[in-house]
Write a protein that holds these residues in place. Structure first.
Motif, PDB file in Angstrom:
ATOM      1  N   ILE A 107       0.833  -1.204   0.000  1.00  8.58           N
ATOM      2  CA  ILE A 107       0.000   0.000   0.000  1.00  8.58           C
ATOM      3  C   ILE A 107       0.868   1.254   0.000  1.00  8.58           C
ATOM      4  O   ILE A 107       0.593   2.230  -0.715  1.00  8.58           O
ATOM      5  N   LEU A 108       1.942   1.227   0.764  1.00  8.12           N
ATOM      6  CA  LEU A 108       2.869   2.353   0.761  1.00  8.12           C
ATOM      7  C   LEU A 108       3.569   2.479  -0.597  1.00  8.12           C
ATOM      8  O   LEU A 108       3.798   3.595  -1.082  1.00  8.12           O
ATOM      9  N   ASP A 109       3.897   1.349  -1.193  1.00 12.06           N
ATOM     10  CA  ASP A 109       4.511   1.355  -2.519  1.00 12.06           C
ATOM     11  C   ASP A 109       3.627   2.112  -3.504  1.00 12.06           C
ATOM     12  O   ASP A 109       4.122   2.908  -4.306  1.00 12.06           O
ATOM     13  N   TYR A 110       2.326   1.870  -3.419  1.00  7.83           N
ATOM     14  CA  TYR A 110       1.401   2.522  -4.353  1.00  7.83           C
ATOM     15  C   TYR A 110       1.210   4.001  -4.003  1.00  7.83           C
ATOM     16  O   TYR A 110       1.303   4.876  -4.868  1.00  7.83           O
ATOM     17  N   ALA A 111       0.954   4.278  -2.727  1.00  7.33           N
ATOM     18  CA  ALA A 111       0.648   5.652  -2.318  1.00  7.33           C
ATOM     19  C   ALA A 111       1.838   6.589  -2.522  1.00  7.33           C
ATOM     20  O   ALA A 111       1.662   7.758  -2.880  1.00  7.33           O
ATOM     21  N   LYS A 112       3.027   6.087  -2.326  1.00  8.56           N
ATOM     22  CA  LYS A 112       4.234   6.923  -2.412  1.00  8.56           C
ATOM     23  C   LYS A 112       4.964   6.799  -3.746  1.00  8.56           C
ATOM     24  O   LYS A 112       6.064   7.346  -3.902  1.00  8.56           O
ATOM     25  N   SER A 113       4.361   6.081  -4.704  1.00  2.00           N
ATOM     26  CA  SER A 113       4.942   5.947  -6.052  1.00  2.00           C
ATOM     27  C   SER A 113       6.388   5.469  -6.019  1.00  2.00           C
ATOM     28  O   SER A 113       7.243   5.948  -6.778  1.00  2.00           O
ATOM     29  N   PHE A 114       6.679   4.534  -5.125  1.00  2.00           N
ATOM     30  CA  PHE A 114       8.061   4.083  -4.980  1.00  2.00           C
ATOM     31  C   PHE A 114       8.621   3.479  -6.264  1.00  2.00           C
ATOM     32  O   PHE A 114       9.801   3.671  -6.580  1.00  2.00           O
ATOM     33  N   GLN A 115       7.803   2.747  -7.028  1.00  2.00           N
ATOM     34  CA  GLN A 115       8.314   2.144  -8.261  1.00  2.00           C
ATOM     35  C   GLN A 115       8.788   3.214  -9.242  1.00  2.00           C
ATOM     36  O   GLN A 115       9.829   3.072  -9.885  1.00  2.00           O
ATOM     37  N   LEU A 117       9.740   6.234  -8.432  1.00  2.00           N
ATOM     38  CA  LEU A 117      10.922   6.873  -7.854  1.00  2.00           C
ATOM     39  C   LEU A 117      12.179   6.035  -8.087  1.00  2.00           C
ATOM     40  O   LEU A 117      13.245   6.572  -8.414  1.00  2.00           O
ATOM     41  N   TRP A 118      12.074   4.697  -7.927  1.00  2.00           N
ATOM     42  CA  TRP A 118      13.252   3.835  -8.137  1.00  2.00           C
ATOM     43  C   TRP A 118      13.649   3.839  -9.610  1.00  2.00           C
ATOM     44  O   TRP A 118      14.839   3.808  -9.940  1.00  2.00           O
ATOM     45  N   LYS A 119      12.634   3.875 -10.493  1.00  2.00           N
ATOM     46  CA  LYS A 119      12.925   3.930 -11.926  1.00  2.00           C
ATOM     47  C   LYS A 119      13.647   5.228 -12.276  1.00  2.00           C
ATOM     48  O   LYS A 119      14.632   5.241 -13.031  1.00  2.00           O
ATOM     49  N   ASN A 120      13.170   6.338 -11.709  1.00  2.00           N
ATOM     50  CA  ASN A 120      13.834   7.627 -11.928  1.00  2.00           C
ATOM     51  C   ASN A 120      15.256   7.607 -11.380  1.00  2.00           C
ATOM     52  O   ASN A 120      16.180   8.177 -11.974  1.00  2.00           O
ATOM     53  N   ASN A 121      15.413   6.953 -10.238  1.00  2.00           N
ATOM     54  CA  ASN A 121      16.728   6.857  -9.618  1.00  2.00           C
ATOM     55  C   ASN A 121      17.717   6.156 -10.540  1.00  2.00           C
ATOM     56  O   ASN A 121      18.845   6.630 -10.747  1.00  2.00           O
ATOM     57  N   ARG A 122      17.293   5.059 -11.135  1.00  2.00           N
ATOM     58  CA  ARG A 122      18.174   4.314 -12.033  1.00  2.00           C
ATOM     59  C   ARG A 122      18.477   5.095 -13.317  1.00  2.00           C
ATOM     60  O   ARG A 122      19.549   4.958 -13.905  1.00  2.00           O
ATOM     61  N   THR A 130       6.469  13.749  -9.224  1.00  2.00           N
ATOM     62  CA  THR A 130       5.978  12.405  -8.902  1.00  2.00           C
ATOM     63  C   THR A 130       4.826  12.502  -7.910  1.00  2.00           C
ATOM     64  O   THR A 130       4.977  13.097  -6.837  1.00  2.00           O
ATOM     65  N   PRO A 131       3.660  11.941  -8.240  1.00  2.00           N
ATOM     66  CA  PRO A 131       2.497  12.062  -7.347  1.00  2.00           C
ATOM     67  C   PRO A 131       2.659  11.219  -6.089  1.00  2.00           C
ATOM     68  O   PRO A 131       2.987  10.036  -6.156  1.00  2.00           O
ATOM     69  N   LEU A 132       2.455  11.852  -4.949  1.00  2.00           N
ATOM     70  CA  LEU A 132       2.535  11.170  -3.667  1.00  2.00           C
ATOM     71  C   LEU A 132       1.224  11.368  -2.911  1.00  2.00           C
ATOM     72  O   LEU A 132       0.665  12.466  -2.906  1.00  2.00           O
ATOM     73  N   ASN A 133       0.747  10.302  -2.289  1.00  2.00           N
ATOM     74  CA  ASN A 133      -0.503  10.362  -1.524  1.00  2.00           C
ATOM     75  C   ASN A 133      -0.288   9.895  -0.097  1.00  2.00           C
ATOM     76  O   ASN A 133       0.767   9.335   0.232  1.00  2.00           O
ATOM     77  N   GLU A 134      -1.281  10.136   0.741  1.00  2.08           N
ATOM     78  CA  GLU A 134      -1.240   9.706   2.136  1.00  2.08           C
ATOM     79  C   GLU A 134      -2.183   8.533   2.356  1.00  2.08           C
ATOM     80  O   GLU A 134      -3.192   8.400   1.665  1.00  2.08           O
TER      81      GLU A 134
END
Length: 316
Positions: A107-115, A117-122, A130-134
Protein backbone atom coordinates in the motif's frame (compact mmCIF):
# COMPACT_ATOMS: atom_id res chain seq x y z
CA UNK A 1 6.21 -43.44 18.99
CA UNK A 2 7.10 -42.66 15.39
CA UNK A 3 6.63 -39.31 13.64
CA UNK A 4 7.25 -38.83 9.92
CA UNK A 5 8.12 -35.46 8.35
CA UNK A 6 7.49 -35.18 4.60
CA UNK A 7 10.07 -32.39 4.45
CA UNK A 8 13.47 -31.84 6.03
CA UNK A 9 13.79 -29.02 8.56
CA UNK A 10 17.23 -27.42 8.96
CA UNK A 11 19.78 -29.51 10.84
CA UNK A 12 19.57 -27.48 14.06
CA UNK A 13 15.77 -27.84 14.22
CA UNK A 14 15.99 -31.60 13.71
CA UNK A 15 18.67 -31.86 16.39
CA UNK A 16 16.53 -29.85 18.79
CA UNK A 17 13.49 -32.06 18.22
CA UNK A 18 15.53 -35.23 18.59
CA UNK A 19 17.09 -34.09 21.86
CA UNK A 20 13.86 -32.64 23.27
CA UNK A 21 11.88 -35.85 22.68
CA UNK A 22 14.28 -38.79 23.14
CA UNK A 23 11.43 -41.31 23.35
CA UNK A 24 10.07 -40.35 19.92
CA UNK A 25 11.49 -41.60 16.63
CA UNK A 26 11.55 -38.72 14.14
CA UNK A 27 11.98 -39.68 10.48
CA UNK A 28 12.67 -36.87 8.00
CA UNK A 29 12.20 -37.13 4.23
CA UNK A 30 12.52 -34.71 1.34
CA UNK A 31 8.98 -35.49 0.11
CA UNK A 32 5.93 -37.65 0.71
CA UNK A 33 6.85 -40.28 -1.88
CA UNK A 34 10.17 -40.98 -0.18
CA UNK A 35 8.32 -41.19 3.15
CA UNK A 36 5.66 -43.55 1.81
CA UNK A 37 6.97 -46.77 3.34
CA UNK A 38 7.56 -45.19 6.75
CA UNK A 39 4.07 -43.69 6.74
CA UNK A 40 2.51 -47.15 6.94
CA UNK A 41 3.31 -47.55 10.64
CA UNK A 42 3.45 -43.95 11.89
CA UNK A 43 0.96 -42.27 14.22
CA UNK A 44 1.84 -38.71 13.20
CA UNK A 45 2.68 -37.04 9.89
CA UNK A 46 4.10 -33.51 9.69
CA UNK A 47 3.66 -31.92 6.26
CA UNK A 48 3.42 -28.60 4.44
CA UNK A 49 -0.01 -29.82 3.29
CA UNK A 50 0.61 -30.04 -0.45
CA UNK A 51 2.08 -33.52 -0.90
CA UNK A 52 -0.35 -36.04 0.61
CA UNK A 53 -2.98 -37.94 -1.34
CA UNK A 54 -5.73 -40.46 -0.56
CA UNK A 55 -3.37 -43.39 -1.09
CA UNK A 56 -0.95 -42.11 1.55
CA UNK A 57 -3.77 -41.82 4.07
CA UNK A 58 -5.30 -45.23 3.34
CA UNK A 59 -1.91 -46.95 3.59
CA UNK A 60 -1.03 -45.27 6.90
CA UNK A 61 -2.78 -47.85 9.05
CA UNK A 62 -1.76 -46.37 12.42
CA UNK A 63 -2.15 -42.69 11.49
CA UNK A 64 -4.00 -40.61 14.09
CA UNK A 65 -2.80 -37.02 13.60
CA UNK A 66 -1.58 -34.83 10.73
CA UNK A 67 0.19 -31.58 11.56
CA UNK A 68 0.18 -29.15 8.62
CA UNK A 69 2.92 -26.56 9.01
CA UNK A 70 1.07 -24.01 6.89
CA UNK A 71 -2.40 -22.46 6.89
CA UNK A 72 -3.48 -23.55 3.39
CA UNK A 73 -5.37 -26.84 3.26
CA UNK A 74 -6.94 -26.88 -0.20
CA UNK A 75 -4.69 -29.73 -1.39
CA UNK A 76 -5.29 -31.98 1.61
CA UNK A 77 -7.00 -35.36 0.87
CA UNK A 78 -9.96 -34.71 3.15
CA UNK A 79 -12.06 -37.56 1.72
CA UNK A 80 -9.72 -40.22 3.07
CA UNK A 81 -8.97 -38.22 6.21
CA UNK A 82 -12.68 -37.96 7.07
CA UNK A 83 -13.23 -41.66 6.44
CA UNK A 84 -10.48 -42.52 8.91
CA UNK A 85 -11.42 -39.69 11.32
CA UNK A 86 -7.85 -38.43 11.58
CA UNK A 87 -7.08 -35.32 13.62
CA UNK A 88 -5.73 -32.45 11.52
CA UNK A 89 -4.14 -29.32 12.95
CA UNK A 90 -2.38 -26.52 11.12
CA UNK A 91 -0.16 -23.49 11.68
CA UNK A 92 -2.91 -20.89 11.43
CA UNK A 93 -1.82 -17.56 12.87
CA UNK A 94 1.91 -17.75 12.18
CA UNK A 95 1.53 -15.73 8.98
CA UNK A 96 -0.08 -12.67 10.47
CA UNK A 97 3.07 -10.62 11.15
CA UNK A 98 4.90 -11.10 7.80
CA UNK A 99 1.71 -10.90 5.71
CA UNK A 100 0.46 -7.78 7.49
CA UNK A 101 3.83 -6.06 7.03
CA UNK A 102 3.89 -7.15 3.39
CA UNK A 103 0.42 -5.70 2.80
CA UNK A 104 1.28 -2.35 4.35
CA UNK A 105 4.43 -2.34 2.22
CA UNK A 106 2.38 -2.78 -0.97
CA UNK A 107 0.00 0.00 0.00
CA UNK A 108 2.87 2.35 0.76
CA UNK A 109 4.51 1.35 -2.52
CA UNK A 110 1.40 2.52 -4.35
CA UNK A 111 0.65 5.65 -2.32
CA UNK A 112 4.23 6.92 -2.41
CA UNK A 113 4.94 5.95 -6.05
CA UNK A 114 8.06 4.08 -4.98
CA UNK A 115 8.31 2.14 -8.26
CA UNK A 116 8.40 5.36 -10.24
CA UNK A 117 10.92 6.87 -7.85
CA UNK A 118 13.25 3.84 -8.14
CA UNK A 119 12.92 3.93 -11.93
CA UNK A 120 13.83 7.63 -11.93
CA UNK A 121 16.73 6.86 -9.62
CA UNK A 122 18.17 4.31 -12.03
CA UNK A 123 17.68 6.72 -14.95
CA UNK A 124 19.19 9.66 -13.01
CA UNK A 125 15.95 11.62 -13.37
CA UNK A 126 15.13 14.37 -10.85
CA UNK A 127 11.32 14.55 -11.04
CA UNK A 128 9.60 16.44 -8.23
CA UNK A 129 6.24 16.06 -9.99
CA UNK A 130 5.98 12.40 -8.90
CA UNK A 131 2.50 12.06 -7.35
CA UNK A 132 2.53 11.17 -3.67
CA UNK A 133 -0.50 10.36 -1.52
CA UNK A 134 -1.24 9.71 2.14
CA UNK A 135 -2.77 6.66 3.77
CA UNK A 136 -4.35 8.88 6.42
CA UNK A 137 -8.15 8.88 6.08
CA UNK A 138 -8.05 6.36 3.22
CA UNK A 139 -10.33 3.34 3.55
CA UNK A 140 -9.05 -0.21 3.55
CA UNK A 141 -11.39 -3.15 3.12
CA UNK A 142 -10.09 -6.48 4.43
CA UNK A 143 -11.94 -9.47 2.99
CA UNK A 144 -11.19 -12.30 5.37
CA UNK A 145 -10.91 -10.79 8.84
CA UNK A 146 -9.11 -13.66 10.55
CA UNK A 147 -5.78 -13.50 12.37
CA UNK A 148 -3.95 -12.03 9.37
CA UNK A 149 -6.72 -9.56 8.57
CA UNK A 150 -6.87 -8.39 12.17
CA UNK A 151 -3.13 -7.72 12.24
CA UNK A 152 -3.38 -5.77 8.97
CA UNK A 153 -6.23 -3.75 10.50
CA UNK A 154 -4.12 -2.97 13.58
CA UNK A 155 -1.28 -1.64 11.43
CA UNK A 156 -3.69 0.28 9.18
CA UNK A 157 -5.16 2.11 12.18
CA UNK A 158 -1.64 3.27 13.07
CA UNK A 159 -1.64 5.13 9.73
CA UNK A 160 -5.02 6.69 10.49
CA UNK A 161 -6.90 4.60 7.96
CA UNK A 162 -10.58 3.67 8.08
CA UNK A 163 -10.94 -0.10 8.10
CA UNK A 164 -13.88 -2.20 6.91
CA UNK A 165 -13.83 -5.93 7.63
CA UNK A 166 -15.62 -8.68 5.77
CA UNK A 167 -16.16 -12.18 7.16
CA UNK A 168 -18.82 -14.85 7.47
CA UNK A 169 -20.50 -13.46 10.59
CA UNK A 170 -20.12 -9.70 10.31
CA UNK A 171 -19.50 -9.55 14.06
CA UNK A 172 -17.54 -6.62 15.49
CA UNK A 173 -13.76 -6.88 15.86
CA UNK A 174 -11.09 -4.64 17.37
CA UNK A 175 -9.48 -2.14 14.96
CA UNK A 176 -12.32 -2.41 12.44
CA UNK A 177 -14.59 0.61 12.03
CA UNK A 178 -17.27 -1.46 10.34
CA UNK A 179 -17.92 -5.15 9.73
CA UNK A 180 -20.11 -6.76 7.08
CA UNK A 181 -20.77 -10.33 5.97
CA UNK A 182 -19.44 -11.86 2.77
CA UNK A 183 -22.99 -11.73 1.42
CA UNK A 184 -23.29 -7.98 2.08
CA UNK A 185 -19.96 -6.80 0.71
CA UNK A 186 -21.64 -4.90 -2.16
CA UNK A 187 -23.09 -2.42 0.32
CA UNK A 188 -19.64 -1.01 1.13
CA UNK A 189 -17.42 -1.79 -1.89
CA UNK A 190 -17.70 1.75 -3.23
CA UNK A 191 -16.15 3.11 -0.01
CA UNK A 192 -12.83 1.25 -0.29
CA UNK A 193 -9.58 2.73 -1.59
CA UNK A 194 -7.72 -0.55 -1.00
CA UNK A 195 -9.37 -3.97 -1.11
CA UNK A 196 -7.25 -6.71 0.48
CA UNK A 197 -8.31 -10.32 -0.06
CA UNK A 198 -7.04 -12.91 2.41
CA UNK A 199 -9.76 -15.43 1.68
CA UNK A 200 -8.82 -19.12 1.84
CA UNK A 201 -9.71 -21.52 -0.95
CA UNK A 202 -12.97 -23.25 -0.02
CA UNK A 203 -16.17 -24.25 -1.80
CA UNK A 204 -17.71 -20.95 -0.69
CA UNK A 205 -14.83 -18.70 -1.72
CA UNK A 206 -13.78 -20.04 -5.12
CA UNK A 207 -14.57 -17.27 -7.65
CA UNK A 208 -16.07 -15.20 -4.83
CA UNK A 209 -15.27 -11.88 -6.51
CA UNK A 210 -17.67 -11.38 -9.43
CA UNK A 211 -17.60 -8.95 -12.32
CA UNK A 212 -20.25 -6.87 -10.53
CA UNK A 213 -17.93 -6.44 -7.53
CA UNK A 214 -15.25 -4.74 -9.62
CA UNK A 215 -17.87 -2.59 -11.33
CA UNK A 216 -18.91 -1.34 -7.88
CA UNK A 217 -15.36 -0.42 -6.80
CA UNK A 218 -13.88 3.04 -7.17
CA UNK A 219 -11.98 3.67 -10.39
CA UNK A 220 -9.08 4.67 -8.14
CA UNK A 221 -9.27 1.51 -6.02
CA UNK A 222 -6.36 -0.90 -5.59
CA UNK A 223 -7.05 -4.64 -5.37
CA UNK A 224 -4.57 -6.73 -3.37
CA UNK A 225 -4.73 -10.53 -3.26
CA UNK A 226 -2.48 -12.32 -0.77
CA UNK A 227 -4.93 -15.13 0.01
CA UNK A 228 -5.64 -17.60 -2.77
CA UNK A 229 -5.59 -17.11 -6.53
CA UNK A 230 -8.89 -18.87 -7.20
CA UNK A 231 -11.06 -16.35 -5.32
CA UNK A 232 -11.41 -14.42 -8.58
CA UNK A 233 -11.47 -15.58 -12.19
CA UNK A 234 -8.41 -14.06 -13.81
CA UNK A 235 -10.32 -13.06 -16.96
CA UNK A 236 -12.71 -10.99 -14.83
CA UNK A 237 -9.85 -9.26 -13.02
CA UNK A 238 -8.01 -8.57 -16.29
CA UNK A 239 -11.16 -7.07 -17.81
CA UNK A 240 -11.64 -4.84 -14.76
CA UNK A 241 -8.07 -3.58 -15.11
CA UNK A 242 -8.28 -3.11 -18.87
CA UNK A 243 -11.59 -1.25 -18.54
CA UNK A 244 -10.10 0.88 -15.75
CA UNK A 245 -12.84 -0.12 -13.33
CA UNK A 246 -10.02 -0.23 -10.76
CA UNK A 247 -6.62 1.47 -10.88
CA UNK A 248 -4.17 -1.27 -9.93
CA UNK A 249 -3.79 -4.84 -8.67
CA UNK A 250 -1.06 -6.32 -6.50
CA UNK A 251 -1.13 -10.10 -6.85
CA UNK A 252 0.87 -12.55 -4.77
CA UNK A 253 -1.26 -15.63 -5.59
CA UNK A 254 -2.53 -17.12 -8.82
CA UNK A 255 -4.66 -19.95 -10.18
CA UNK A 256 -1.54 -21.57 -11.67
CA UNK A 257 1.80 -21.21 -9.90
CA UNK A 258 4.44 -20.39 -10.94
CA UNK A 259 2.66 -17.86 -13.14
CA UNK A 260 3.35 -18.91 -16.77
CA UNK A 261 5.76 -16.66 -18.66
CA UNK A 262 3.15 -15.98 -21.36
CA UNK A 263 0.45 -14.89 -18.91
CA UNK A 264 -1.03 -11.45 -19.73
CA UNK A 265 -0.55 -10.26 -16.14
CA UNK A 266 3.20 -9.95 -16.74
CA UNK A 267 2.76 -7.27 -19.40
CA UNK A 268 0.00 -5.22 -17.75
CA UNK A 269 1.30 -1.91 -16.43
CA UNK A 270 -1.37 -1.72 -13.74
CA UNK A 271 -0.51 -5.13 -12.27
CA UNK A 272 2.32 -5.78 -9.80
CA UNK A 273 3.31 -9.42 -9.32
CA UNK A 274 5.07 -11.13 -6.44
CA UNK A 275 5.80 -14.90 -6.39
CA UNK A 276 3.57 -16.06 -3.49
CA UNK A 277 6.00 -14.84 -0.84
CA UNK A 278 3.90 -12.60 1.41
CA UNK A 279 4.27 -15.04 4.31
CA UNK A 280 7.92 -15.89 3.67
CA UNK A 281 10.29 -15.12 6.52
CA UNK A 282 13.07 -16.91 8.37
CA UNK A 283 10.69 -17.12 11.35
CA UNK A 284 8.10 -19.16 9.41
CA UNK A 285 9.20 -22.70 10.26
CA UNK A 286 10.23 -22.00 13.87
CA UNK A 287 6.75 -20.57 14.53
CA UNK A 288 5.08 -23.54 12.85
CA UNK A 289 7.13 -25.99 14.89
CA UNK A 290 6.26 -24.11 18.08
CA UNK A 291 2.61 -24.95 17.40
CA UNK A 292 3.60 -28.54 16.61
CA UNK A 293 5.40 -28.78 19.96
CA UNK A 294 2.36 -27.50 21.86
CA UNK A 295 0.10 -30.03 20.16
CA UNK A 296 2.67 -32.80 20.53
CA UNK A 297 2.64 -32.22 24.30
CA UNK A 298 -1.14 -32.48 24.22
CA UNK A 299 -1.00 -35.63 22.08
CA UNK A 300 1.59 -37.46 24.18
CA UNK A 301 -0.22 -36.65 27.41
CA UNK A 302 -3.61 -37.88 26.15
CA UNK A 303 -5.17 -34.46 26.45
CA UNK A 304 -7.81 -32.95 24.18
CA UNK A 305 -6.95 -29.25 24.03
CA UNK A 306 -5.23 -29.14 20.67
CA UNK A 307 -4.85 -25.74 19.03
CA UNK A 308 -5.74 -24.98 15.41
CA UNK A 309 -7.92 -28.06 15.00
CA UNK A 310 -9.37 -28.27 11.48
CA UNK A 311 -13.07 -28.91 10.87
CA UNK A 312 -12.92 -31.80 8.42
CA UNK A 313 -16.30 -30.94 6.91
CA UNK A 314 -15.48 -27.29 6.22
CA UNK A 315 -11.85 -27.95 5.35
CA UNK A 316 -10.46 -25.13 7.51
Amino acid sequence: MKIVFTFEPPFEMKADLNSSYPDIQFHYFQNAELAKEDMKNTEVIVTYGEDLDDEHIYQAEKLKWIMVTSAGLERMPFKAIKEKNILVTNARGIHKIPMAEFTIGLILDYAKSFQRLWKNNRSKVWDKSTPLNELHNKTMMIVGAGAIGQEIARLAKAFGMNVIGVNTSGGSLENFDKMVTLENISAVLDKADFIVSILPSTKKTIHYFKRSHFEQMKETAVFINIGRGDVVEEEILMDALKNKEIAHAYLDVFQVEPLPENHPFWSMENVSITPHISSTTKNYLPRALDIFRINLHTYTNNKERFINVIDLERGY
